[in-house]
Scaffold this motif. Structure first.
Motif, short mmCIF file in Angstrom:
data_model
loop_
_atom_site.label_atom_id
_atom_site.label_comp_id
_atom_site.label_asym_id
_atom_site.label_seq_id
_atom_site.Cartn_x
_atom_site.Cartn_y
_atom_site.Cartn_z
N GLU A 175 0.69 -1.47 0.29
CA GLU A 175 0.15 -0.21 0.09
C GLU A 175 0.70 1.96 -0.31
O GLU A 175 1.23 1.85 1.14
CB GLU A 175 -0.60 -0.27 1.38
N ASP A 176 0.95 2.30 -1.54
CA ASP A 176 2.09 3.21 -0.99
C ASP A 176 0.33 5.02 -0.81
O ASP A 176 0.52 5.14 -1.82
CB ASP A 176 2.05 2.86 -2.59
N GLU A 177 0.43 5.57 0.22
CA GLU A 177 -0.87 5.95 0.71
C GLU A 177 -0.28 7.55 0.31
O GLU A 177 -1.04 7.30 0.32
CB GLU A 177 -1.11 5.03 2.20
N ASP A 178 1.06 7.73 -0.08
CA ASP A 178 1.15 9.00 0.08
C ASP A 178 0.80 9.38 -1.34
O ASP A 178 1.64 9.54 -2.47
CB ASP A 178 2.22 9.63 0.80
N GLU A 179 -0.77 10.26 -1.25
CA GLU A 179 -1.58 10.91 -2.26
C GLU A 179 0.21 12.26 -2.87
O GLU A 179 0.42 11.84 -4.85
CB GLU A 179 -2.22 11.21 -2.60
N PRO A 182 4.17 9.11 -3.87
CA PRO A 182 4.46 7.88 -3.16
C PRO A 182 5.85 7.42 -3.71
O PRO A 182 6.64 7.88 -4.38
CB PRO A 182 3.59 7.49 -5.19
N TYR A 200 -0.76 6.40 -6.44
CA TYR A 200 -0.76 5.71 -4.84
C TYR A 200 -1.40 4.62 -5.06
O TYR A 200 -2.55 4.62 -6.83
CB TYR A 200 -1.29 6.86 -3.74
N LYS A 203 -0.63 -1.37 -4.71
CA LYS A 203 1.01 -2.37 -6.19
C LYS A 203 0.95 -3.76 -5.81
O LYS A 203 1.37 -3.69 -4.54
CB LYS A 203 1.83 -1.48 -6.24
N LEU A 215 8.15 2.06 3.17
CA LEU A 215 6.44 1.94 3.64
C LEU A 215 6.37 1.04 4.64
O LEU A 215 6.90 1.24 5.39
CB LEU A 215 6.15 0.76 1.81
N ARG A 422 0.58 15.90 -9.80
CA ARG A 422 0.70 14.89 -9.17
C ARG A 422 -0.81 15.20 -8.72
O ARG A 422 -1.76 16.85 -7.99
CB ARG A 422 1.09 15.55 -7.37
N ALA A 423 -1.91 14.75 -8.18
CA ALA A 423 -1.31 13.55 -7.88
C ALA A 423 -2.38 12.13 -8.98
O ALA A 423 -4.05 12.78 -8.99
CB ALA A 423 -2.15 12.91 -6.09
N SER A 425 -3.97 8.26 -8.50
CA SER A 425 -4.08 6.43 -7.86
C SER A 425 -3.43 5.81 -9.54
O SER A 425 -3.41 6.06 -11.12
CB SER A 425 -5.12 6.22 -7.68
#
Length: 444
Positions: A175-179, A182, A200, A203, A215, A422-423, A425
């Motif tokens: 989980e790459d959460e930082d919008e 990432p 983000y 993945k 992460l 940015r950003a 998904s």
């Protein structure tokens, strides 16, 4: 002692031992010397460098082995550095093909993104990581002969192994959460060309342990890790080249040494290895994957700090542009200073307008001054910008020393506007370009 001569009619004759080794004008100079030396020739022509300095340059090329049997190679110094390091340090040449292919899964290159397409800046500053790739080759590197396979690791386990000096290829779901920033890169083909994105979200695939260790959520399925160790001969040679670059008073010598540093990485991590058993080098893509991931991580960590001090505008591999509120504070946090691998202020633009059309395409406007960064345009080119709407077309007239006048059409990357900054998904990225896995992953 070799003899040299220089003709003022635009042709240069490089003579050695009484007879010409080769004769070249600007066009043949480009084909013989490649991009880096081509930049030097343009530098000579544009800045009216004296005959004596040109001859000094040619003499240096011959004495340092760049010209052998009448053939020029811009990897002469780099090849010498790597061969000596492999002889003294070991484990640089000849990695198994299966490991090459595995490391190639996580070889993403540099990170290049724009955080906006237009911005009126009050104090725009360019930060740079000095000789980033060369610096990454001076830290402990992965030794492919000291590898282990780890299964059922937690992210905490992986972080501990990272701190203990292990590096490698990790397969899993994360989980790459930082919008805004990432961590993990994703490859996609756009109109036949491969691009790297940083969306983000969730993945699944292969990445380097250096980046996965940043992460907080995810599952590691398997990790192929290698112990990192010092390569003192390689480190010593690279630091020597860096010092020569920094001390050089001649611009052409600075460019030459900078090229040597870059080529050392390029030659070591070269793509498409020859078959094993051929007697040729099987290039160390594992070290290449480490170096590029190391620099991406250094950039990521710097960006995480920098966004607290202003508005990020753009970043590319080893540097970033920011409209900064507290320059001195940011310099302290990044521990800016002189030396290889140190962050430093490359340029202070001040109050300017910033426009960006995508990766490696931006312009900075200040009154009648224009600074450009477009792939394909060299520093010494005479460029007249005609039109420059953000994320649209840019036309320029380029008049350089060997190509003459040429009209260039710099269209933005073929990326929809909503993916231009940015950003976005993983789902949005897959919606635009398809959700198929990278073809390189299918055999693993």
């Amino acid at each position: 002692m070799a003899r040299y001569s220089f003709k003022k009619n635009g042709r240069v004759v490089f003579r050695g031992r009484g007879s010409p080794i080769f004769t070249f004008d600007s066009t043949s100079f480009k084909s013989l010397y490649g991009k880096k030396a081509c930049e030097l020739y343009g530098y000579f022509e544009t800045y009216k460098v004296s005959e004596e300095e040109v001859l000094e340059f040619l003499k240096t090329l011959e004495e340092e082995g760049y010209v052998r049997n009448g053939v020029f190679t811009d990897t002469a110094k780099a090849s010498e550095v790597i061969k000596e390091a492999d002889l003294k340090d070991g484990s640089l040449y000849g990695i198994p093909r299966v490991l090459y292919e595995l490391a190639n899964l996580v070889f993403f290159g540099g990170r290049t993104e724009n955080a906006c397409v237009e911005h009126e800046g009050e104090n725009v500053v360019h930060f740079d990581l000095s000789s980033a790739y060369a610096y990454a080759l001076t830290v402990p590197l992965p030794d492919w002969k000291q590898g282990k396979v780890f299964k059922n690791l937690s992210l905490r386990d992986l972080k501990e192994l990272d701190e203990e000096g292990w590096f490698g290829i990790v397969k899993g779901v994360f989980e790459d959460e930082d919008e805004e920033l990432p961590v993990l890169p994703v490859r996609k083909k756009v109109m036949g060309e491969e691009y790297v994105f940083f969306p983000y979200g969730r993945k699944e695939g292969f990445w380097t342990s250096l980046e996965v260790a940043l992460l907080e959520k995810g599952k590691v399925e398997v990790a192929f890790l290698f112990k990192r160790r010092e390569f003192p001969a390689l480190k010593e040679s690279l630091l020597k080249l860096y010092e020569e670059k920094e001390r050089a008073r001649k611009e052409w010598l600075k460019v030459l040494r900078k090229g040597d540093l870059v080529k050392t990485f390029g030659l070591l991590a070269k793509k498409s290895p020859p078959p094993l058993g051929s007697g040729l080098i099987a290039f160390n893509r594992l070290v290449g994957a480490f170096v590029t991931a190391f620099v991406r991580r250094e950039l990521y960590l710097a960006l995480k700090v920098a966004k607290e001090y202003g508005k990020l505008l753009y970043w590319d591999t080893d540097g970033f542009l920011i409209d900064v509120r507290d320059l001195e504070g940011l310099e302290r946090r990044l521990r800016c200073g002189k030396g290889i691998g140190r962050w430093n202020v490359k340029e202070v633009y001040g109050k300017v307008r910033f426009e960006c059309g995508g990766a490696k395409q931006y312009a900075i406007f200040k009154g009648d001054k224009i600074w450009i960064r477009w792939k394909g345009v060299r520093l010494y080119d005479s460029v007249i910008i005609e039109v420059s709407p953000a994320l649209g077309k840019l036309y320029a007239i380029r008049d350089n020393p060997w190509l003459g006048e040429e009209k260039l059409d710099y269209s933005s990357q073929p990326i929809p506007k909503r993916l231009g900054s940015r950003a976005f998904s993983v789902e949005e990225l897959n919606e635009v370009f398809g959700g198929e896995k990278d073809e390189r992953e299918r055999s693993f």
